[in-house]
Design an enzyme around this catalytic site. Structure first.
Site, PDB file in Angstrom:
ATOM      1  N   GLY A  44       0.750  -1.265  -0.122  1.00  0.00           N
ATOM      2  CA  GLY A  44      -0.378   0.280  -0.354  1.00  0.00           C
ATOM      3  C   GLY A  44       0.902   1.450  -0.181  1.00  0.00           C
ATOM      4  N   GLN A  49       1.917   9.693   1.312  1.00  0.00           N
ATOM      5  CA  GLN A  49       3.705   9.400   1.748  1.00  0.00           C
ATOM      6  C   GLN A  49       4.526   9.737   0.243  1.00  0.00           C
ATOM      7  OE1 GLN A  49       2.081   4.781   2.512  1.00  0.00           O
ATOM      8  NE2 GLN A  49       4.076   5.052   3.283  1.00  0.00           N
ATOM      9  N   CYS A  87       5.958   0.049   7.596  1.00  0.00           N
ATOM     10  CA  CYS A  87       5.506   1.405   6.516  1.00  0.00           C
ATOM     11  C   CYS A  87       6.557   1.716   6.040  1.00  0.00           C
ATOM     12  CB  CYS A  87       5.346   2.092   7.946  1.00  0.00           C
ATOM     13  SG  CYS A  87       4.170   3.621   7.034  1.00  0.00           S
ATOM     14  N   LEU A  88       6.264   2.712   4.148  1.00  0.00           N
ATOM     15  CA  LEU A  88       7.927   2.278   4.008  1.00  0.00           C
ATOM     16  C   LEU A  88       7.852   4.206   3.940  1.00  0.00           C
ATOM     17  CD1 LEU A  88       6.221   1.564   0.382  1.00  0.00           C
ATOM     18  CD2 LEU A  88       7.899   0.529   1.313  1.00  0.00           C
ATOM     19  N   GLU A 130      -3.496   2.278   5.754  1.00  0.00           N
ATOM     20  CA  GLU A 130      -3.917   3.728   4.639  1.00  0.00           C
ATOM     21  C   GLU A 130      -4.387   4.736   4.793  1.00  0.00           C
ATOM     22  OE1 GLU A 130      -1.047   3.520   2.745  1.00  0.00           O
ATOM     23  OE2 GLU A 130      -0.221   0.912   2.951  1.00  0.00           O
ATOM     24  N   HIS A 133      -2.896   7.386   7.078  1.00  0.00           N
ATOM     25  CA  HIS A 133      -1.855   8.139   6.035  1.00  0.00           C
ATOM     26  C   HIS A 133      -2.797   9.762   6.236  1.00  0.00           C
ATOM     27  CE1 HIS A 133       2.037   6.259   6.284  1.00  0.00           C
ATOM     28  NE2 HIS A 133       1.118   4.947   5.343  1.00  0.00           N
TER      29      HIS A 133
END
Length: 164
Positions: A44, A49, A87-88, A130, A133
């Site tokens: 995701g 992001q 999480c990226l 997501e 975010h």
């Protein structure tokens, strides 16, 4: 491909604004986000992001990529489950997070059409992650203070890298 914003970047803490234009530019942005998500082996990726403060994300939990625009969580089950999440925006950090096991959601697709569905298990978890975010909520906000304290040094290093 986009550069993924990491912890410490102010865009990650903002409540994103609704999408109002469903045009070719949005489609291109979504395609680039999907490419970025796959490049970093994510499941995701939310618009904030990649520095875009708008309410949409992409996800792929095994059935191909889906664009989720202006999402809402209509219902969340009282039953929860705890599972590890990464999480990226937090490279190489994995934490256990408690989330609702099932969610009923509504969102718009790239054509602006409304989609309603019920998600359970892993897809529900990814959607909730997501969705967070889009409201400026990060995984570290969902862990116990003691665990956050243990991660303090690594979080400071990530935040330092966000500033360049």
């Amino acid at each position: 491909m986009y550069r993924v914003r990491v912890f410490g970047d102010p865009v990650l803490r903002k409540r994103a604004k609704p999408v109002t234009k469903f045009d070719e530019a949005l489609k291109r942005t979504i395609e680039r986000m999907i490419e970025t998500m796959y490049h970093y082996d994510g499941v995701g990726l939310a618009a904030p992001q990649v520095g875009i403060s708008q309410r949409f994300f992409v996800m792929d939990v095994g059935n191909g990529p889906v664009a989720v625009i202006n999402p809402e969580i209509l219902e969340a089950s009282p039953e929860t489950e705890i599972a590890e999440e990464g999480c990226l925006s937090f490279p190489e950090i994995f934490v256990e997070i408690e989330r609702s096991k099932r969610v009923k959601v509504r969102y718009q697709n790239v054509r602006g059409e409304f989609v309603e569905e019920e998600l359970e298990g892993y897809p529900a978890r990814v959607f909730q992650h997501e969705f967070d975010h889009l409201n400026g909520v990060l995984i570290i906000d969902r862990i116990k203070p003691a665990k956050r304290l243990l991660l303090r040094k690594r979080l400071m290093d990530i935040a330092k890298s966000a500033r360049g």
